[in-house]
Scaffold this motif. Structure first.
Motif, PDB file in Angstrom:
ATOM      1  N   UNK A  86       0.832  -1.208   0.000  1.00 11.43           N
ATOM      2  CA  UNK A  86       0.000   0.000   0.000  1.00 11.43           C
ATOM      3  C   UNK A  86       0.864   1.254   0.000  1.00 11.43           C
ATOM      4  N   UNK A  87       1.941   1.246   0.779  1.00 20.68           N
ATOM      5  CA  UNK A  87       2.842   2.407   0.811  1.00 20.68           C
ATOM      6  C   UNK A  87       3.454   2.644  -0.565  1.00 20.68           C
ATOM      7  N   UNK A  88       3.847   1.572  -1.240  1.00 20.27           N
ATOM      8  CA  UNK A  88       4.425   1.708  -2.580  1.00 20.27           C
ATOM      9  C   UNK A  88       3.385   2.257  -3.564  1.00 20.27           C
ATOM     10  N   UNK A  89       2.200   1.691  -3.562  1.00 21.56           N
ATOM     11  CA  UNK A  89       1.148   2.156  -4.468  1.00 21.56           C
ATOM     12  C   UNK A  89       0.805   3.625  -4.210  1.00 21.56           C
ATOM     13  N   UNK A  90       0.727   3.998  -2.946  1.00 20.60           N
ATOM     14  CA  UNK A  90       0.445   5.396  -2.607  1.00 20.60           C
ATOM     15  C   UNK A  90       1.589   6.301  -3.063  1.00 20.60           C
ATOM     16  N   UNK A  91       2.820   5.857  -2.862  1.00 17.11           N
ATOM     17  CA  UNK A  91       3.997   6.618  -3.304  1.00 17.11           C
ATOM     18  C   UNK A  91       3.957   6.856  -4.812  1.00 17.11           C
ATOM     19  N   UNK A  92       3.521   5.855  -5.547  1.00 13.23           N
ATOM     20  CA  UNK A  92       3.452   5.948  -7.008  1.00 13.23           C
ATOM     21  C   UNK A  92       2.189   6.669  -7.492  1.00 13.23           C
ATOM     22  N   UNK A  93       1.274   6.977  -6.581  1.00 14.28           N
ATOM     23  CA  UNK A  93       0.042   7.657  -6.956  1.00 14.28           C
ATOM     24  C   UNK A  93      -0.952   6.763  -7.677  1.00 14.28           C
ATOM     25  N   UNK A  94      -0.884   5.474  -7.412  1.00 15.37           N
ATOM     26  CA  UNK A  94      -1.776   4.506  -8.066  1.00 15.37           C
ATOM     27  C   UNK A  94      -3.068   4.404  -7.262  1.00 15.37           C
ATOM     28  N   UNK A  95      -4.170   4.766  -7.880  1.00 18.39           N
ATOM     29  CA  UNK A  95      -5.479   4.721  -7.222  1.00 18.39           C
ATOM     30  C   UNK A  95      -6.164   3.370  -7.407  1.00 18.39           C
ATOM     31  N   UNK A  96      -6.164   2.867  -8.641  1.00 22.05           N
ATOM     32  CA  UNK A  96      -6.775   1.565  -8.939  1.00 22.05           C
ATOM     33  C   UNK A  96      -5.750   0.686  -9.631  1.00 22.05           C
ATOM     34  N   UNK A  97      -5.848  -0.603  -9.358  1.00 28.00           N
ATOM     35  CA  UNK A  97      -4.860  -1.526  -9.903  1.00 28.00           C
ATOM     36  C   UNK A  97      -5.408  -2.943  -9.893  1.00 28.00           C
ATOM     37  N   UNK A  98      -4.813  -3.758 -10.735  1.00 22.45           N
ATOM     38  CA  UNK A  98      -5.016  -5.202 -10.677  1.00 22.45           C
ATOM     39  C   UNK A  98      -3.832  -5.761  -9.904  1.00 22.45           C
ATOM     40  N   UNK A  99      -4.002  -6.953  -9.370  1.00 25.97           N
ATOM     41  CA  UNK A  99      -2.900  -7.564  -8.619  1.00 25.97           C
ATOM     42  C   UNK A  99      -2.790  -9.030  -8.996  1.00 25.97           C
ATOM     43  N   UNK A 100      -1.556  -9.463  -9.212  1.00 29.27           N
ATOM     44  CA  UNK A 100      -1.220 -10.848  -9.513  1.00 29.27           C
ATOM     45  C   UNK A 100      -0.268 -11.314  -8.428  1.00 29.27           C
ATOM     46  N   UNK A 118     -12.582  -1.148  -3.688  1.00 27.86           N
ATOM     47  CA  UNK A 118     -12.731  -0.145  -4.740  1.00 27.86           C
ATOM     48  C   UNK A 118     -11.441   0.145  -5.487  1.00 27.86           C
ATOM     49  N   UNK A 119     -10.320  -0.207  -4.899  1.00 25.42           N
ATOM     50  CA  UNK A 119      -9.027   0.045  -5.544  1.00 25.42           C
ATOM     51  C   UNK A 119      -8.575  -1.138  -6.400  1.00 25.42           C
ATOM     52  N   UNK A 120      -8.868  -2.349  -5.952  1.00 23.54           N
ATOM     53  CA  UNK A 120      -8.438  -3.543  -6.676  1.00 23.54           C
ATOM     54  C   UNK A 120      -9.498  -3.875  -7.724  1.00 23.54           C
ATOM     55  N   UNK A 121      -9.121  -3.755  -8.993  1.00 22.20           N
ATOM     56  CA  UNK A 121     -10.079  -3.992 -10.073  1.00 22.20           C
ATOM     57  C   UNK A 121     -10.112  -5.448 -10.509  1.00 22.20           C
ATOM     58  N   UNK A 122      -8.982  -6.134 -10.391  1.00 21.34           N
ATOM     59  CA  UNK A 122      -8.895  -7.559 -10.736  1.00 21.34           C
ATOM     60  C   UNK A 122      -7.873  -8.209  -9.819  1.00 21.34           C
ATOM     61  N   UNK A 123      -8.113  -9.480  -9.516  1.00 25.25           N
ATOM     62  CA  UNK A 123      -7.208 -10.210  -8.648  1.00 25.25           C
ATOM     63  C   UNK A 123      -6.935 -11.584  -9.255  1.00 25.25           C
ATOM     64  N   UNK A 124      -5.660 -11.908  -9.349  1.00 28.68           N
ATOM     65  CA  UNK A 124      -5.254 -13.243  -9.794  1.00 28.68           C
ATOM     66  C   UNK A 124      -4.345 -13.791  -8.702  1.00 28.68           C
ATOM     67  N   UNK A 125      -4.750 -14.894  -8.089  1.00 24.84           N
ATOM     68  CA  UNK A 125      -3.955 -15.531  -7.051  1.00 24.84           C
ATOM     69  C   UNK A 125      -3.607 -16.938  -7.514  1.00 24.84           C
ATOM     70  N   UNK A 126      -2.344 -17.276  -7.429  1.00 20.85           N
ATOM     71  CA  UNK A 126      -1.857 -18.583  -7.850  1.00 20.85           C
ATOM     72  C   UNK A 126      -1.285 -19.288  -6.632  1.00 20.85           C
ATOM     73  N   UNK A 127      -1.831 -20.451  -6.304  1.00 23.27           N
ATOM     74  CA  UNK A 127      -1.300 -21.238  -5.186  1.00 23.27           C
ATOM     75  C   UNK A 127      -1.401 -20.525  -3.851  1.00 23.27           C
ATOM     76  N   UNK A 128      -2.488 -19.792  -3.641  1.00 18.89           N
ATOM     77  CA  UNK A 128      -2.658 -19.039  -2.407  1.00 18.89           C
ATOM     78  C   UNK A 128      -3.950 -19.454  -1.726  1.00 18.89           C
TER      79      UNK A 128
END
Length: 140
Positions: A86-100, A118-128
């Motif tokens: 979250x700190x990295x995303x905030x530092x980069x000014x990223x409001x919405x993102x997908x996560x793998x 509301x921030x995570x638009x798509x989620x891909x989890x592998x082996x989690x």
């Protein structure tokens, strides 16, 4: 197979740790946060980057105490990894993102989506794994 990473990696200071991260792909594209598994680093996910559409901005990071990130003085936990992401995303000014996320990275991805749907638009989890019983309290 060679899986070269972006040589322009950078660091972000977060609560006594230096978090290593790299940006690749389209700087104006949709953000995709890529999270590695436990005891690994972003290097293990680098081979996937060639298969991600060119319209994404790729954000890779090494969890604290992994790869090129320092351990710092905070105990390691999924919550701590989430806070660093979250700190990295905030530092980069990223409001919405997908996560793998792979393995532990997938667990952190689940936490991010549960905390900020509301921030995570798509989620891909592998082996989690993720199991939240109705009576369980999760501290984000």
């Amino acid at each position: 197979m060679s899986c070269a990473q972006n040589p322009s990696g950078r660091y972000l200071e977060v609560d006594s740790s230096r978090i290593y991260f790299e940006l690749a792909g389209n700087p104006q594209g949709k953000a995709l946060l890529i999270l590695h598994g436990g005891l690994g680093s972003s290097r293990e996910m680098a081979c996937l980057q060639a298969h991600i559409p060119a319209d994404y901005q790729l954000i890779s990071m090494d969890f604290r105490g992994h790869g090129r990130s320092t351990l710092g003085q905070q105990p390691l936990s999924y919550a701590r990894y989430q806070q660093d992401a979250e700190a990295l995303l905030n530092h980069l000014g990223v409001e919405q993102y997908s996560v793998l996320g792979f393995s532990d990275g997938g667990i952190v991805a689940y936490r991010l989506a549960a905390s900020h749907p509301g921030r995570v638009t798509r989620l891909i989890a592998i082996g989690a794994q993720w199991r939240l019983l109705p009576e369980q309290v999760v501290v984000f």
